[in-house]
Design an enzyme around this catalytic site. Sequence first.
Site, mmCIF file in Angstrom:
data_model
loop_
_atom_site.group_PDB
_atom_site.id
_atom_site.type_symbol
_atom_site.label_atom_id
_atom_site.label_comp_id
_atom_site.label_asym_id
_atom_site.label_seq_id
_atom_site.Cartn_x
_atom_site.Cartn_y
_atom_site.Cartn_z
ATOM 1 N N ASP B 29 0.882 -1.087 -0.115
ATOM 2 C CA ASP B 29 -0.086 -0.098 0.073
ATOM 3 C C ASP B 29 0.829 1.146 -0.093
ATOM 4 O OD1 ASP B 29 -1.636 2.129 0.695
ATOM 5 O OD2 ASP B 29 -2.624 1.084 2.369
ATOM 6 N N GLU B 81 29.387 3.512 2.093
ATOM 7 C CA GLU B 81 29.489 1.985 2.305
ATOM 8 C C GLU B 81 29.132 1.149 0.956
ATOM 9 O OE1 GLU B 81 25.426 1.363 4.270
ATOM 10 O OE2 GLU B 81 25.327 0.475 2.389
ATOM 11 N N CYS B 113 26.286 5.191 7.576
ATOM 12 C CA CYS B 113 25.791 6.623 7.118
ATOM 13 C C CYS B 113 26.622 7.697 7.513
ATOM 14 C CB CYS B 113 24.265 6.632 7.090
ATOM 15 S SG CYS B 113 23.462 5.479 6.070
ATOM 16 N N THR B 202 16.303 -0.895 14.746
ATOM 17 C CA THR B 202 17.134 0.420 14.183
ATOM 18 C C THR B 202 16.714 1.717 14.625
ATOM 19 O OG1 THR B 202 15.683 0.583 12.136
ATOM 20 C CG2 THR B 202 17.445 -0.773 11.897
ATOM 21 N N HIS B 235 20.521 12.954 10.120
ATOM 22 C CA HIS B 235 20.760 12.125 9.203
ATOM 23 C C HIS B 235 19.386 11.574 9.033
ATOM 24 C CE1 HIS B 235 21.395 8.596 6.736
ATOM 25 N NE2 HIS B 235 20.773 7.627 7.944
ATOM 26 N N LYS B 240 10.728 10.702 8.432
ATOM 27 C CA LYS B 240 10.012 10.755 9.646
ATOM 28 C C LYS B 240 10.914 10.884 10.889
ATOM 29 C CE LYS B 240 5.477 10.552 9.698
ATOM 30 N NZ LYS B 240 4.464 9.242 9.635
#
Lengths: 133, 351
Positions: B29, B81, B113, B202, B235, B240
């Site tokens: 979705d 990376e 990152c 994470t 970062h 969000k």
Amino acid sequence: MSEGLAIHWRLIPQRYNLVGTECLKCGEKFFPPRQLCPNCRRVGEIREVKFSGEGEIYSYTVIHTPPEGFEFMKPYAMGVIKLIEGPFLTAQLVDCKPEDLEIGKRVELVFRKIIADGSSGIIRYGYKFKLKD
Amino acid sequence: MKVGIVGYGVYIPRYRIKTEEIARVWGADSKNISNALLIHEKTVPAIDEDTATISVECARNAVQHAKINPKDIGAIYVGSESHPYAVKPTSTIVAAAVDAVPELTAADYEFACKAGTAAIQTTMGLVKSKMIRYGLAIGADTSQGKPGDVLEYTASAGGSAYIIGTENLIAEIHDTYSYTTDTPDFWRREGQEFPSHGARFTGQPAYFRHVIKAAKGIMNKNKLKPDDFDYVVFHQPNGKFPLKAAQIIGFEKKQITEGLVTPYIGNTYSGSTLLGLAKILDDANEGEMILAVSYGSGAGSDAFIIEVTKENEKRRNPKPLQRYIDRKEYVDYATYAKFKGKIKGVKLEKP
């Protein structure tokens, strides 16, 4: 060992930075570099020069039957670029569709991957051109 | 002695894929994903682009903006990376392509990152100790997400390069501070094509803990508070996370929106914080204060307090990030898969 390793290494200044030559006597500029001025012969004075990477499309063609290794880029355009400093060179035109191209359009240098030698050989980088924003 | 940014450059590829196109292929979705991750589209590198080409493009833009002789660059560090070679530095390719060779030191960095901000810290030390005149620090990636994995909606390509020095600064770096722990939230083992991650792990113990600790740590150390800053950039693994981190620390939304670029370009990994910072610098004026905090899985955060100088108004970046964001062409999933080498045997290489 990758074939032509030393040749690629020797050509890095040309391929990365468009380093050519010019004759201080007559002012003509050369790319790829010439070690002897064809106009002034032995009285010519050759020195290295870095081209700006700005130019225009002098002519171009669209490749539909690429050589081995380049199959997944097709169709892609190869252009004859007239650098603002004078010399002509042949290079791929990227970030565009064939229908975007037109003789006389301004282009600029970009740094891209040309080809890798298989999955374990060296990666050859060099100049390509894109339409100027 | 002052230390800071003499010039900077950005680069993102021209191609984009929309979140809804990826969702269409995997039967997900798209509205749900777009809202959950705050991501609309991401950059896609062309078949002939990789971390080396992206690094070179942004490094050339940085040298042009800084108006320096590239031979005065004494160190180049490329954080990524996705270095094209496992052994053979990206940084030497960049050094040759910006014509900084041969009198300099160079190396490649990897810290998920945050390798690019680690490169900035290293060059700050080198210029401040007068070992070199200018340092070139780059964060660039062509990141990979496993097909169908949630990471695939965000993993994108782009990079940013910063020339660090002590004179003609467009922004002064007042301080840097890092927060580092051994946290296995995201990784890629040697020889593996795609990274793995700990899903919800994470978030709280990884991203939020490190970003918040580093942000609060550097503010405490310098006796500053959120409203002392005009802008904050974190970062941006998705749209969000940085908004939530900003809210937790006490920043207002207006402080973070200027540098929030992931919703339109995706997560450029090592390029992420640095591209957000570049977006802010593109329009920032004298005296404005920026808090920049990177995050690298594994895990760590580097925080920087940056003050914009008059020089930034006099010497605006000729190639701002917005120009690259606006210059785009959409591709479908099949073309994206071809460009990214996700189809077996499809590569720009001789057999």
